[in-house]
Write a protein that holds these residues in place. Structure first.
Motif, PDB file in Angstrom:
ATOM      1  N   ASN A  94     -12.118 -91.737 -76.056  1.00 25.80           N
ATOM      2  CA  ASN A  94     -11.283 -91.878 -74.985  1.00 25.80           C
ATOM      3  C   ASN A  94     -10.715 -93.380 -75.049  1.00 25.80           C
ATOM      4  O   ASN A  94     -10.667 -94.216 -74.215  1.00 25.80           O
ATOM      5  N   PRO A  95      -9.884 -93.672 -76.271  1.00 29.50           N
ATOM      6  CA  PRO A  95      -9.333 -95.052 -76.359  1.00 29.50           C
ATOM      7  C   PRO A  95      -8.648 -95.519 -75.278  1.00 29.50           C
ATOM      8  O   PRO A  95      -8.536 -96.919 -75.129  1.00 29.50           O
ATOM      9  N   ALA A  96      -7.997 -94.665 -74.554  1.00 31.03           N
ATOM     10  CA  ALA A  96      -6.864 -95.084 -73.646  1.00 31.03           C
ATOM     11  C   ALA A  96      -7.883 -95.551 -72.336  1.00 31.03           C
ATOM     12  O   ALA A  96      -7.562 -96.683 -71.978  1.00 31.03           O
ATOM     13  N   LEU A  97      -8.941 -94.949 -71.884  1.00 34.45           N
ATOM     14  CA  LEU A  97      -9.828 -95.479 -70.723  1.00 34.45           C
ATOM     15  C   LEU A  97     -10.497 -96.904 -71.414  1.00 34.45           C
ATOM     16  O   LEU A  97     -10.886 -97.477 -70.484  1.00 34.45           O
ATOM     17  N   THR A  98     -11.022 -96.705 -72.606  1.00 33.88           N
ATOM     18  CA  THR A  98     -11.680 -97.908 -72.998  1.00 33.88           C
ATOM     19  C   THR A  98     -10.727 -99.310 -73.217  1.00 33.88           C
ATOM     20  O   THR A  98     -11.278-100.359 -72.842  1.00 33.88           O
ATOM     21  N   SER A  99      -9.649 -99.123 -73.253  1.00 30.39           N
ATOM     22  CA  SER A  99      -8.347-100.113 -73.313  1.00 30.39           C
ATOM     23  C   SER A  99      -8.360-100.683 -71.785  1.00 30.39           C
ATOM     24  O   SER A  99      -8.365-101.925 -71.689  1.00 30.39           O
ATOM     25  N   VAL A 100      -8.104 -99.842 -70.854  1.00 28.62           N
ATOM     26  CA  VAL A 100      -8.097-100.059 -69.596  1.00 28.62           C
ATOM     27  C   VAL A 100      -9.438-100.861 -68.923  1.00 28.62           C
ATOM     28  O   VAL A 100      -9.166-101.926 -68.433  1.00 28.62           O
ATOM     29  N   LYS A 101     -10.530-100.285 -69.456  1.00 28.53           N
ATOM     30  CA  LYS A 101     -11.753-101.235 -69.037  1.00 28.53           C
ATOM     31  C   LYS A 101     -11.856-102.496 -69.699  1.00 28.53           C
ATOM     32  O   LYS A 101     -12.381-103.535 -69.109  1.00 28.53           O
ATOM     33  N   LYS A 102     -11.398-102.540 -70.832  1.00 28.49           N
ATOM     34  CA  LYS A 102     -11.342-103.754 -71.638  1.00 28.49           C
ATOM     35  C   LYS A 102     -10.325-105.030 -70.955  1.00 28.49           C
ATOM     36  O   LYS A 102     -10.672-106.099 -70.719  1.00 28.49           O
ATOM     37  N   GLU A 103      -9.094-104.389 -70.506  1.00 24.07           N
ATOM     38  CA  GLU A 103      -8.375-105.189 -69.879  1.00 24.07           C
ATOM     39  C   GLU A 103      -8.609-105.792 -68.532  1.00 24.07           C
ATOM     40  O   GLU A 103      -8.447-106.960 -68.320  1.00 24.07           O
ATOM     41  N   ALA A 104      -9.357-104.677 -67.931  1.00 28.77           N
ATOM     42  CA  ALA A 104      -9.610-105.073 -66.599  1.00 28.77           C
ATOM     43  C   ALA A 104     -10.919-105.980 -66.563  1.00 28.77           C
ATOM     44  O   ALA A 104     -10.833-107.162 -65.744  1.00 28.77           O
ATOM     45  N   ASP A 105     -11.687-105.935 -67.310  1.00 29.39           N
ATOM     46  CA  ASP A 105     -13.002-106.877 -67.448  1.00 29.39           C
ATOM     47  C   ASP A 105     -12.469-108.449 -67.879  1.00 29.39           C
ATOM     48  O   ASP A 105     -12.980-109.306 -67.522  1.00 29.39           O
ATOM     49  N   GLU A 106     -11.514-108.287 -68.985  1.00 29.94           N
ATOM     50  CA  GLU A 106     -10.925-109.714 -69.003  1.00 29.94           C
ATOM     51  C   GLU A 106     -10.382-110.273 -67.968  1.00 29.94           C
ATOM     52  O   GLU A 106     -10.178-111.496 -67.948  1.00 29.94           O
ATOM     53  N   LEU A 107      -9.668-109.681 -67.175  1.00 28.67           N
ATOM     54  CA  LEU A 107      -8.815-110.065 -66.149  1.00 28.67           C
ATOM     55  C   LEU A 107      -9.983-110.677 -65.193  1.00 28.67           C
ATOM     56  O   LEU A 107      -9.735-111.490 -64.614  1.00 28.67           O
ATOM     57  N   THR A 108     -11.322-109.935 -64.882  1.00 25.39           N
ATOM     58  CA  THR A 108     -12.274-110.402 -63.792  1.00 25.39           C
ATOM     59  C   THR A 108     -12.715-111.726 -64.378  1.00 25.39           C
ATOM     60  O   THR A 108     -13.181-112.459 -63.893  1.00 25.39           O
TER      61      THR A 108
END
Length: 255
Positions: free
Chosen positions: A72-86
């Motif tokens: 699920n690359p779309a969800l993986t991308s969301v998690k990555k971007e959210a973690d980098e924002l954190t």
């Protein structure tokens, strides 16, 4: 052998049903399935139908692939971007010796006279760099989250942008504007001239905008993780992932 996944039972293969003793008690009779024809059939099928080989541009098919793909690359991308924002937010809210808003002593030497001067102040360059990084990560997280087909991810992203709106005036004071698409933009000159106390209020401390954003981005990351882990599909190893409390985890282990 009969599979009745709709009723959560596999009576034809494992006994009475998936909740009874027959489900677990019969595994010993089927240990060979781990290297048997069924597993080979699944592996063969999924090796030919990986999402990356899908050529259709049909929107419904794209949504299906996002939800039921192996990683699920779309969800993986969301998690990555959210973690980098954190991470960017945490860099701004750090306290103690790691705080960007801790005054430091700096010594400079006059090139002509050789006289050394020691002053105490804030590293404005470091603060401005951290703020710009935060804004960049924020925008990436917003774009990834709002485009998600998962309702929980999209909802948590909306919560974050709504919360940002509450801080609109304070953000404007330090040169940050909220655009129509809910992303942020930075007025570099205004940021450079912003009052240090205002910058602290917006970006440093437990009640700051940065701290509240970190909480929201954490929720987005968690929503993406849950969505990815509950995708209902057979994966590339032939294991069945579902969102009914993983009733088949023992069955999958045998594969």
């Amino acid at each position: 052998m009969a599979f009745n996944f709709g009723g959560y039972g596999m009576s034809g293969l494992f006994g009475r049903n998936s909740y009874g003793s027959g489900f677990y008690g019969s595994f010993g009779n089927y240990a060979s399935i781990r290297s048997g024809t069924y597993k080979k059939l699944l592996n063969s099928y999924y090796s030919k139908t990986k999402p990356s080989q899908t050529t259709t541009s049909d929107k419904k098919t794209d949504v299906w692939n996002q939800r039921y793909s192996y990683t699920n690359p779309a969800l993986t991308s969301v998690k990555k971007e959210a973690d980098e924002l954190t991470a960017s937010a945490r860099a701004l809210t750090a306290q103690g010796s790691n705080s960007l808003f801790k005054e430091k002593y700096t010594t400079t030497t006059d090139a002509e006279t050789g006289v050394k001067t020691t002053t105490k102040g804030y590293d404005r360059d470091a603060i401005e760099k951290a703020v710009n990084s935060f804004v960049s990560e924020y925008n990436s997280a917003v774009k990834a989250g709002r485009d998600s087909t998962n309702s929980n991810v999209a909802r948590n992203t909306a919560y974050m942008t709504q919360q940002t709106g509450i801080y609109a005036r304070s953000l404007s004071d330090v040169g940050i504007s909220i655009e129509k698409d809910n992303t942020l933009s930075v007025d570099t000159d205004k940021l450079k001239s912003a009052n240090i106390d205002t910058l602290k209020r917006v970006f440093n401390g437990a009640t700051s905008f940065a701290a509240q954003t970190a909480n929201r981005s954490g929720s987005i990351s968690q929503a993406a993780s849950r969505a990815a882990s509950t995708a209902s599909t057979y994966n590339r190893t032939g294991n069945y992932n579902n969102f009914y409390n993983n009733y088949y985890s023992a069955y999958n282990w045998y594969f």
